[in-house]
Design an enzyme around this catalytic site. Structure first.
Site, PDB file in Angstrom:
ATOM      1  N   ASN A   1     -81.114 -96.456   2.784  1.00  0.00           N
ATOM      2  CA  ASN A   1     -80.949 -95.423   4.561  1.00  0.00           C
ATOM      3  C   ASN A   1     -81.888 -94.282   4.237  1.00  0.00           C
ATOM      4  OD1 ASN A   1     -79.039 -93.965   6.992  1.00  0.00           O
ATOM      5  ND2 ASN A   1     -80.479 -94.893   7.252  1.00  0.00           N
TER       6      ASN A   1
ATOM      7  N   CYS B   1     -85.384 -95.160   3.915  1.00  0.00           N
ATOM      8  CA  CYS B   1     -86.790 -95.586   3.649  1.00  0.00           C
ATOM      9  C   CYS B   1     -87.388 -96.003   5.162  1.00  0.00           C
ATOM     10  CB  CYS B   1     -86.800 -96.175   2.159  1.00  0.00           C
ATOM     11  SG  CYS B   1     -87.243 -95.039   0.891  1.00  0.00           S
ATOM     12  N   ARG B   2     -86.809 -97.778   4.029  1.00  0.00           N
ATOM     13  CA  ARG B   2     -87.092 -98.819   5.528  1.00  0.00           C
ATOM     14  C   ARG B   2     -86.187 -99.203   6.565  1.00  0.00           C
ATOM     15  NH1 ARG B   2     -85.636-103.393   1.285  1.00  0.00           N
ATOM     16  NH2 ARG B   2     -84.308-101.262   0.533  1.00  0.00           N
ATOM     17  N   SER B   3     -84.858 -98.423   5.981  1.00  0.00           N
ATOM     18  CA  SER B   3     -84.287 -98.606   7.676  1.00  0.00           C
ATOM     19  C   SER B   3     -84.347 -97.112   9.094  1.00  0.00           C
ATOM     20  CB  SER B   3     -82.654 -98.096   8.144  1.00  0.00           C
ATOM     21  OG  SER B   3     -82.128 -97.734   6.939  1.00  0.00           O
TER      22      SER B   3
ATOM     23  N   ASP C   1     -88.771-102.919  -0.989  1.00  0.00           N
ATOM     24  CA  ASP C   1     -88.912-101.704  -0.901  1.00  0.00           C
ATOM     25  C   ASP C   1     -89.040-100.346  -1.492  1.00  0.00           C
ATOM     26  OD1 ASP C   1     -87.005 -99.531  -1.679  1.00  0.00           O
ATOM     27  OD2 ASP C   1     -85.900-100.444  -2.725  1.00  0.00           O
TER      28      ASP C   1
ATOM     29  N   CYS D   1     -80.495-100.902   5.036  1.00  0.00           N
ATOM     30  CA  CYS D   1     -81.039-101.072   4.077  1.00  0.00           C
ATOM     31  C   CYS D   1     -80.470-100.994   3.031  1.00  0.00           C
ATOM     32  CB  CYS D   1     -82.881-100.417   3.867  1.00  0.00           C
ATOM     33  SG  CYS D   1     -82.747 -98.412   4.031  1.00  0.00           S
TER      34      CYS D   1
HETATM   35  P1  4NP Z   1     -84.337 -97.766   1.456  1.00  0.00           P
HETATM   36  O1  4NP Z   1     -84.909 -97.421  -0.451  1.00  0.00           O
HETATM   37  O2  4NP Z   1     -83.146 -98.722   1.239  1.00  0.00           O
HETATM   38  O3  4NP Z   1     -85.816 -98.173   1.861  1.00  0.00           O
HETATM   39  O4  4NP Z   1     -83.488 -96.214   1.694  1.00  0.00           O
HETATM   40  C1  4NP Z   1     -84.505 -97.553  -0.952  1.00  0.00           C
HETATM   41  C2  4NP Z   1     -84.005 -95.592  -1.544  1.00  0.00           C
HETATM   42  C3  4NP Z   1     -83.404 -95.005  -2.336  1.00  0.00           C
HETATM   43  C4  4NP Z   1     -82.727 -96.119  -3.535  1.00  0.00           C
HETATM   44  C5  4NP Z   1     -83.092 -97.458  -3.580  1.00  0.00           C
HETATM   45  C6  4NP Z   1     -83.992 -97.898  -3.230  1.00  0.00           C
HETATM   46  N1  4NP Z   1     -82.232 -95.467  -4.743  1.00  0.00           N
HETATM   47  O5  4NP Z   1     -82.254 -96.236  -5.498  1.00  0.00           O
HETATM   48  O6  4NP Z   1     -82.051 -94.535  -4.738  1.00  0.00           O
END
Ligand code: 4NP
Length: 157
Positions: free
Chosen positions: A12, A14-16, A125, A9
């Site tokens: 790294n 939340c989703r992955s 997201d 993702c």
């Molecule tokens: P992820 O979510 O891609 O599912 O881990 C996010 C985590 C942090 C951010 C964006 C998406 N960020 O902008 O910091």
């Protein structure tokens, strides 16, 4: 040789990490823990070294999935050689990976939701939303991971 599976993702956190934890949990539950090596990474570097988001850890724990050992890392071009299957959470992640992919890359790269029995493209997201978003994303990722596990064990790949 175990089949190597990488979920990717943006951050790294939340989703992955959820996909990694859920896929490992499902594989272990099916007695296939040793058949897979599972990891996750982010296309971005901002959260490297961090634990998964507390909201992701909470929803995982509610479902008996453990994210405690996970720490965020950035995707590396070497991952195209190390992993057999790379599953991107959304089309932005996929585009970013395609831009870095060497012509001779071995890994099969696709959206996780190509394994969604209900169809669709992106795992949304949940980072900027509330806890409810994490519950929704958990269910979505879980049904994709069930299908992915079925596909990989059927392929023997
Ligand atoms: P992820 O979510 O891609 O599912 O881990 C996010 C985590 C942090 C951010 C964006 C998406 N960020 O902008 O910091």
């Amino acid at each position: 040789m175990p089949t190597r599976v990488l979920f990717v993702c943006l951050g790294n956190i939340c989703r992955s990490p959820l996909a990694e934890g859920i896929f490992r949990h499902l594989a272990e539950g099916a007695g296939l823990g040793a058949a897979f090596e599972v990891d996750s990474a982010g296309t971005g570097h901002w959260h490297a070294g961090e634990r998964p988001d507390p909201r992701a850890r909470d929803v995982a724990k509610k479902n008996n999935v453990d994210l405690d050992q996970q720490r965020a890392r950035q995707f590396s071009p070497d991952d195209f050689e190390t992993f057999d299957h790379i599953l991107a959470m959304d089309r932005q992640n996929l585009d970013d990976l395609l831009r870095r992919k060497p012509a001779e890359a071995r890994a099969d790269l696709r959206l996780l939701r190509t394994h969604d029995p209900e169809g669709g493209h992106d795992v949304p997201d949940p980072y900027y939303g509330g806890r409810r978003g994490f519950d929704d994303v958990y269910g979505l990722i879980e049904r994709c991971c069930r299908e992915l596990l079925t596909t990989l064990r059927t392929d023997g790949a």
